[in-house]
Write a protein that holds these residues in place. Sequence first.
Motif, PDB file in Angstrom:
ATOM      1  N   HIS A 179      38.951 -48.737 -51.738  1.00  0.00           N
ATOM      2  CA  HIS A 179      40.268 -49.061 -52.288  1.00  0.00           C
ATOM      3  C   HIS A 179      40.440 -50.569 -52.492  1.00  0.00           C
ATOM      4  O   HIS A 179      39.485 -51.246 -52.786  1.00  0.00           O
ATOM      5  CB  HIS A 179      41.370 -48.457 -51.406  1.00  0.00           C
ATOM      6  N   GLU A 194      44.682 -48.066 -45.567  1.00  0.00           N
ATOM      7  CA  GLU A 194      43.235 -47.854 -45.570  1.00  0.00           C
ATOM      8  C   GLU A 194      42.506 -49.056 -46.189  1.00  0.00           C
ATOM      9  O   GLU A 194      41.496 -49.528 -45.664  1.00  0.00           O
ATOM     10  CB  GLU A 194      42.909 -46.575 -46.344  1.00  0.00           C
ATOM     11  N   HIS A 247      35.597 -46.040 -45.698  1.00  0.00           N
ATOM     12  CA  HIS A 247      36.890 -45.401 -45.937  1.00  0.00           C
ATOM     13  C   HIS A 247      37.451 -44.954 -44.600  1.00  0.00           C
ATOM     14  O   HIS A 247      36.806 -45.099 -43.563  1.00  0.00           O
ATOM     15  CB  HIS A 247      36.727 -44.186 -46.854  1.00  0.00           C
TER      16      HIS A 247
HETATM   17 ZN    ZN Z   1      39.457 -43.673 -49.112  1.00  0.00          ZN
END
Ligand code: ZN
Length: 348
Positions: A179, A194, A247
């Motif tokens: 992200h 996140e 992640h």
């Molecule tokens: Zn993710």
Amino acid sequence: LKRLIREGDRSEEVADIQARLRSLKLTVDDDAGHFGESTRRAVREFQQQRGILVDGIVGRHTWSELVEASWRLGDRPLYLALPPMRGDDVSSLQSRLNALGFDAGREDGIFGRLTDGAVRAFQKEYGVPEDGIFGQRSRAALEGLRVDRPGTAALLREELRREDSPRLADALVVVDPGHGGDDPGEIGANGVREADACWELGRRLAERLLMHGARVRLSRTEAESPDSSERARRANALGAAAVVSLHLNAHEEGEAAGSSTYHFVGSSAGQSLAEHIQDALVGLGLEDCRSHGRAYTILRETRMPAVLVEPVFVTNPEEEKKLEDPIFLRDLADALAKGVAAYFDETR
Ligand SMILES: [Zn+2]
């Protein structure tokens, strides 16, 4: 596909999705064009089968998987193109050619240079005009052959590559914090994002790997959020020896906790990298949610062993809290680096 298609929607696009699901032998009982409970279940089952994120919603990724899944070998001529042709017809061609001892590369359903080379070598050996186009004549030649050595060339090639793979001390490792930019990823109940946690962890992991003597590149800057294909492209362009994508896991049940790692289905080196990292995370006392084969874009489109790590659940309040603790992030980064080092040691 410009927006997400989900339960409650009624449209022509929904009808198209339902038709594709049915052609893949999935059961859809909803009225045509109405995205109801049954369509959602079929979408989830499809996502599970394909090894992509399971959410019952049709976004860009699920849509392109649906399109790819509907191609059967023989539906269209296959050849090297830009952008490359993708589909299940390509992966079945790759697996047939690999089984015959040609090196068509990873069975990833993407028609790239290796597959082109394998088609030409096949054409040469079986007396088909050598034009690199897998069309009717090539197919007729292929259909006449028995295939009984599954996947030999691709596996052999991966084994060979591992034999001359570098020590971690000489290797280039790409760390890919998930992200970023205007994409926060999942957000915990107490507001931990996140993207931020992965960035912090990624920085620390990069430092640890540098201490092991590795060369390290990040797949993105703090402020940007390239899509997964772009991240894979960057790692490929750098010729990295391994990719570690970071992640956090998420679940609607707040109790869900623990570490998971993912590797590309059928990549034995990727699996070994994922398992070494998984062992190191479990060694920290985190719950063992195991390693899994998946077809996530960052795993599928990278050309080197790659792992996607979800060390904890951001949706679990206790694990979320830990993510704000620099000591915990340091321990996580140590464990990840230890896992990467163990993988490189094993290939020596
Ligand atoms: Zn993710």
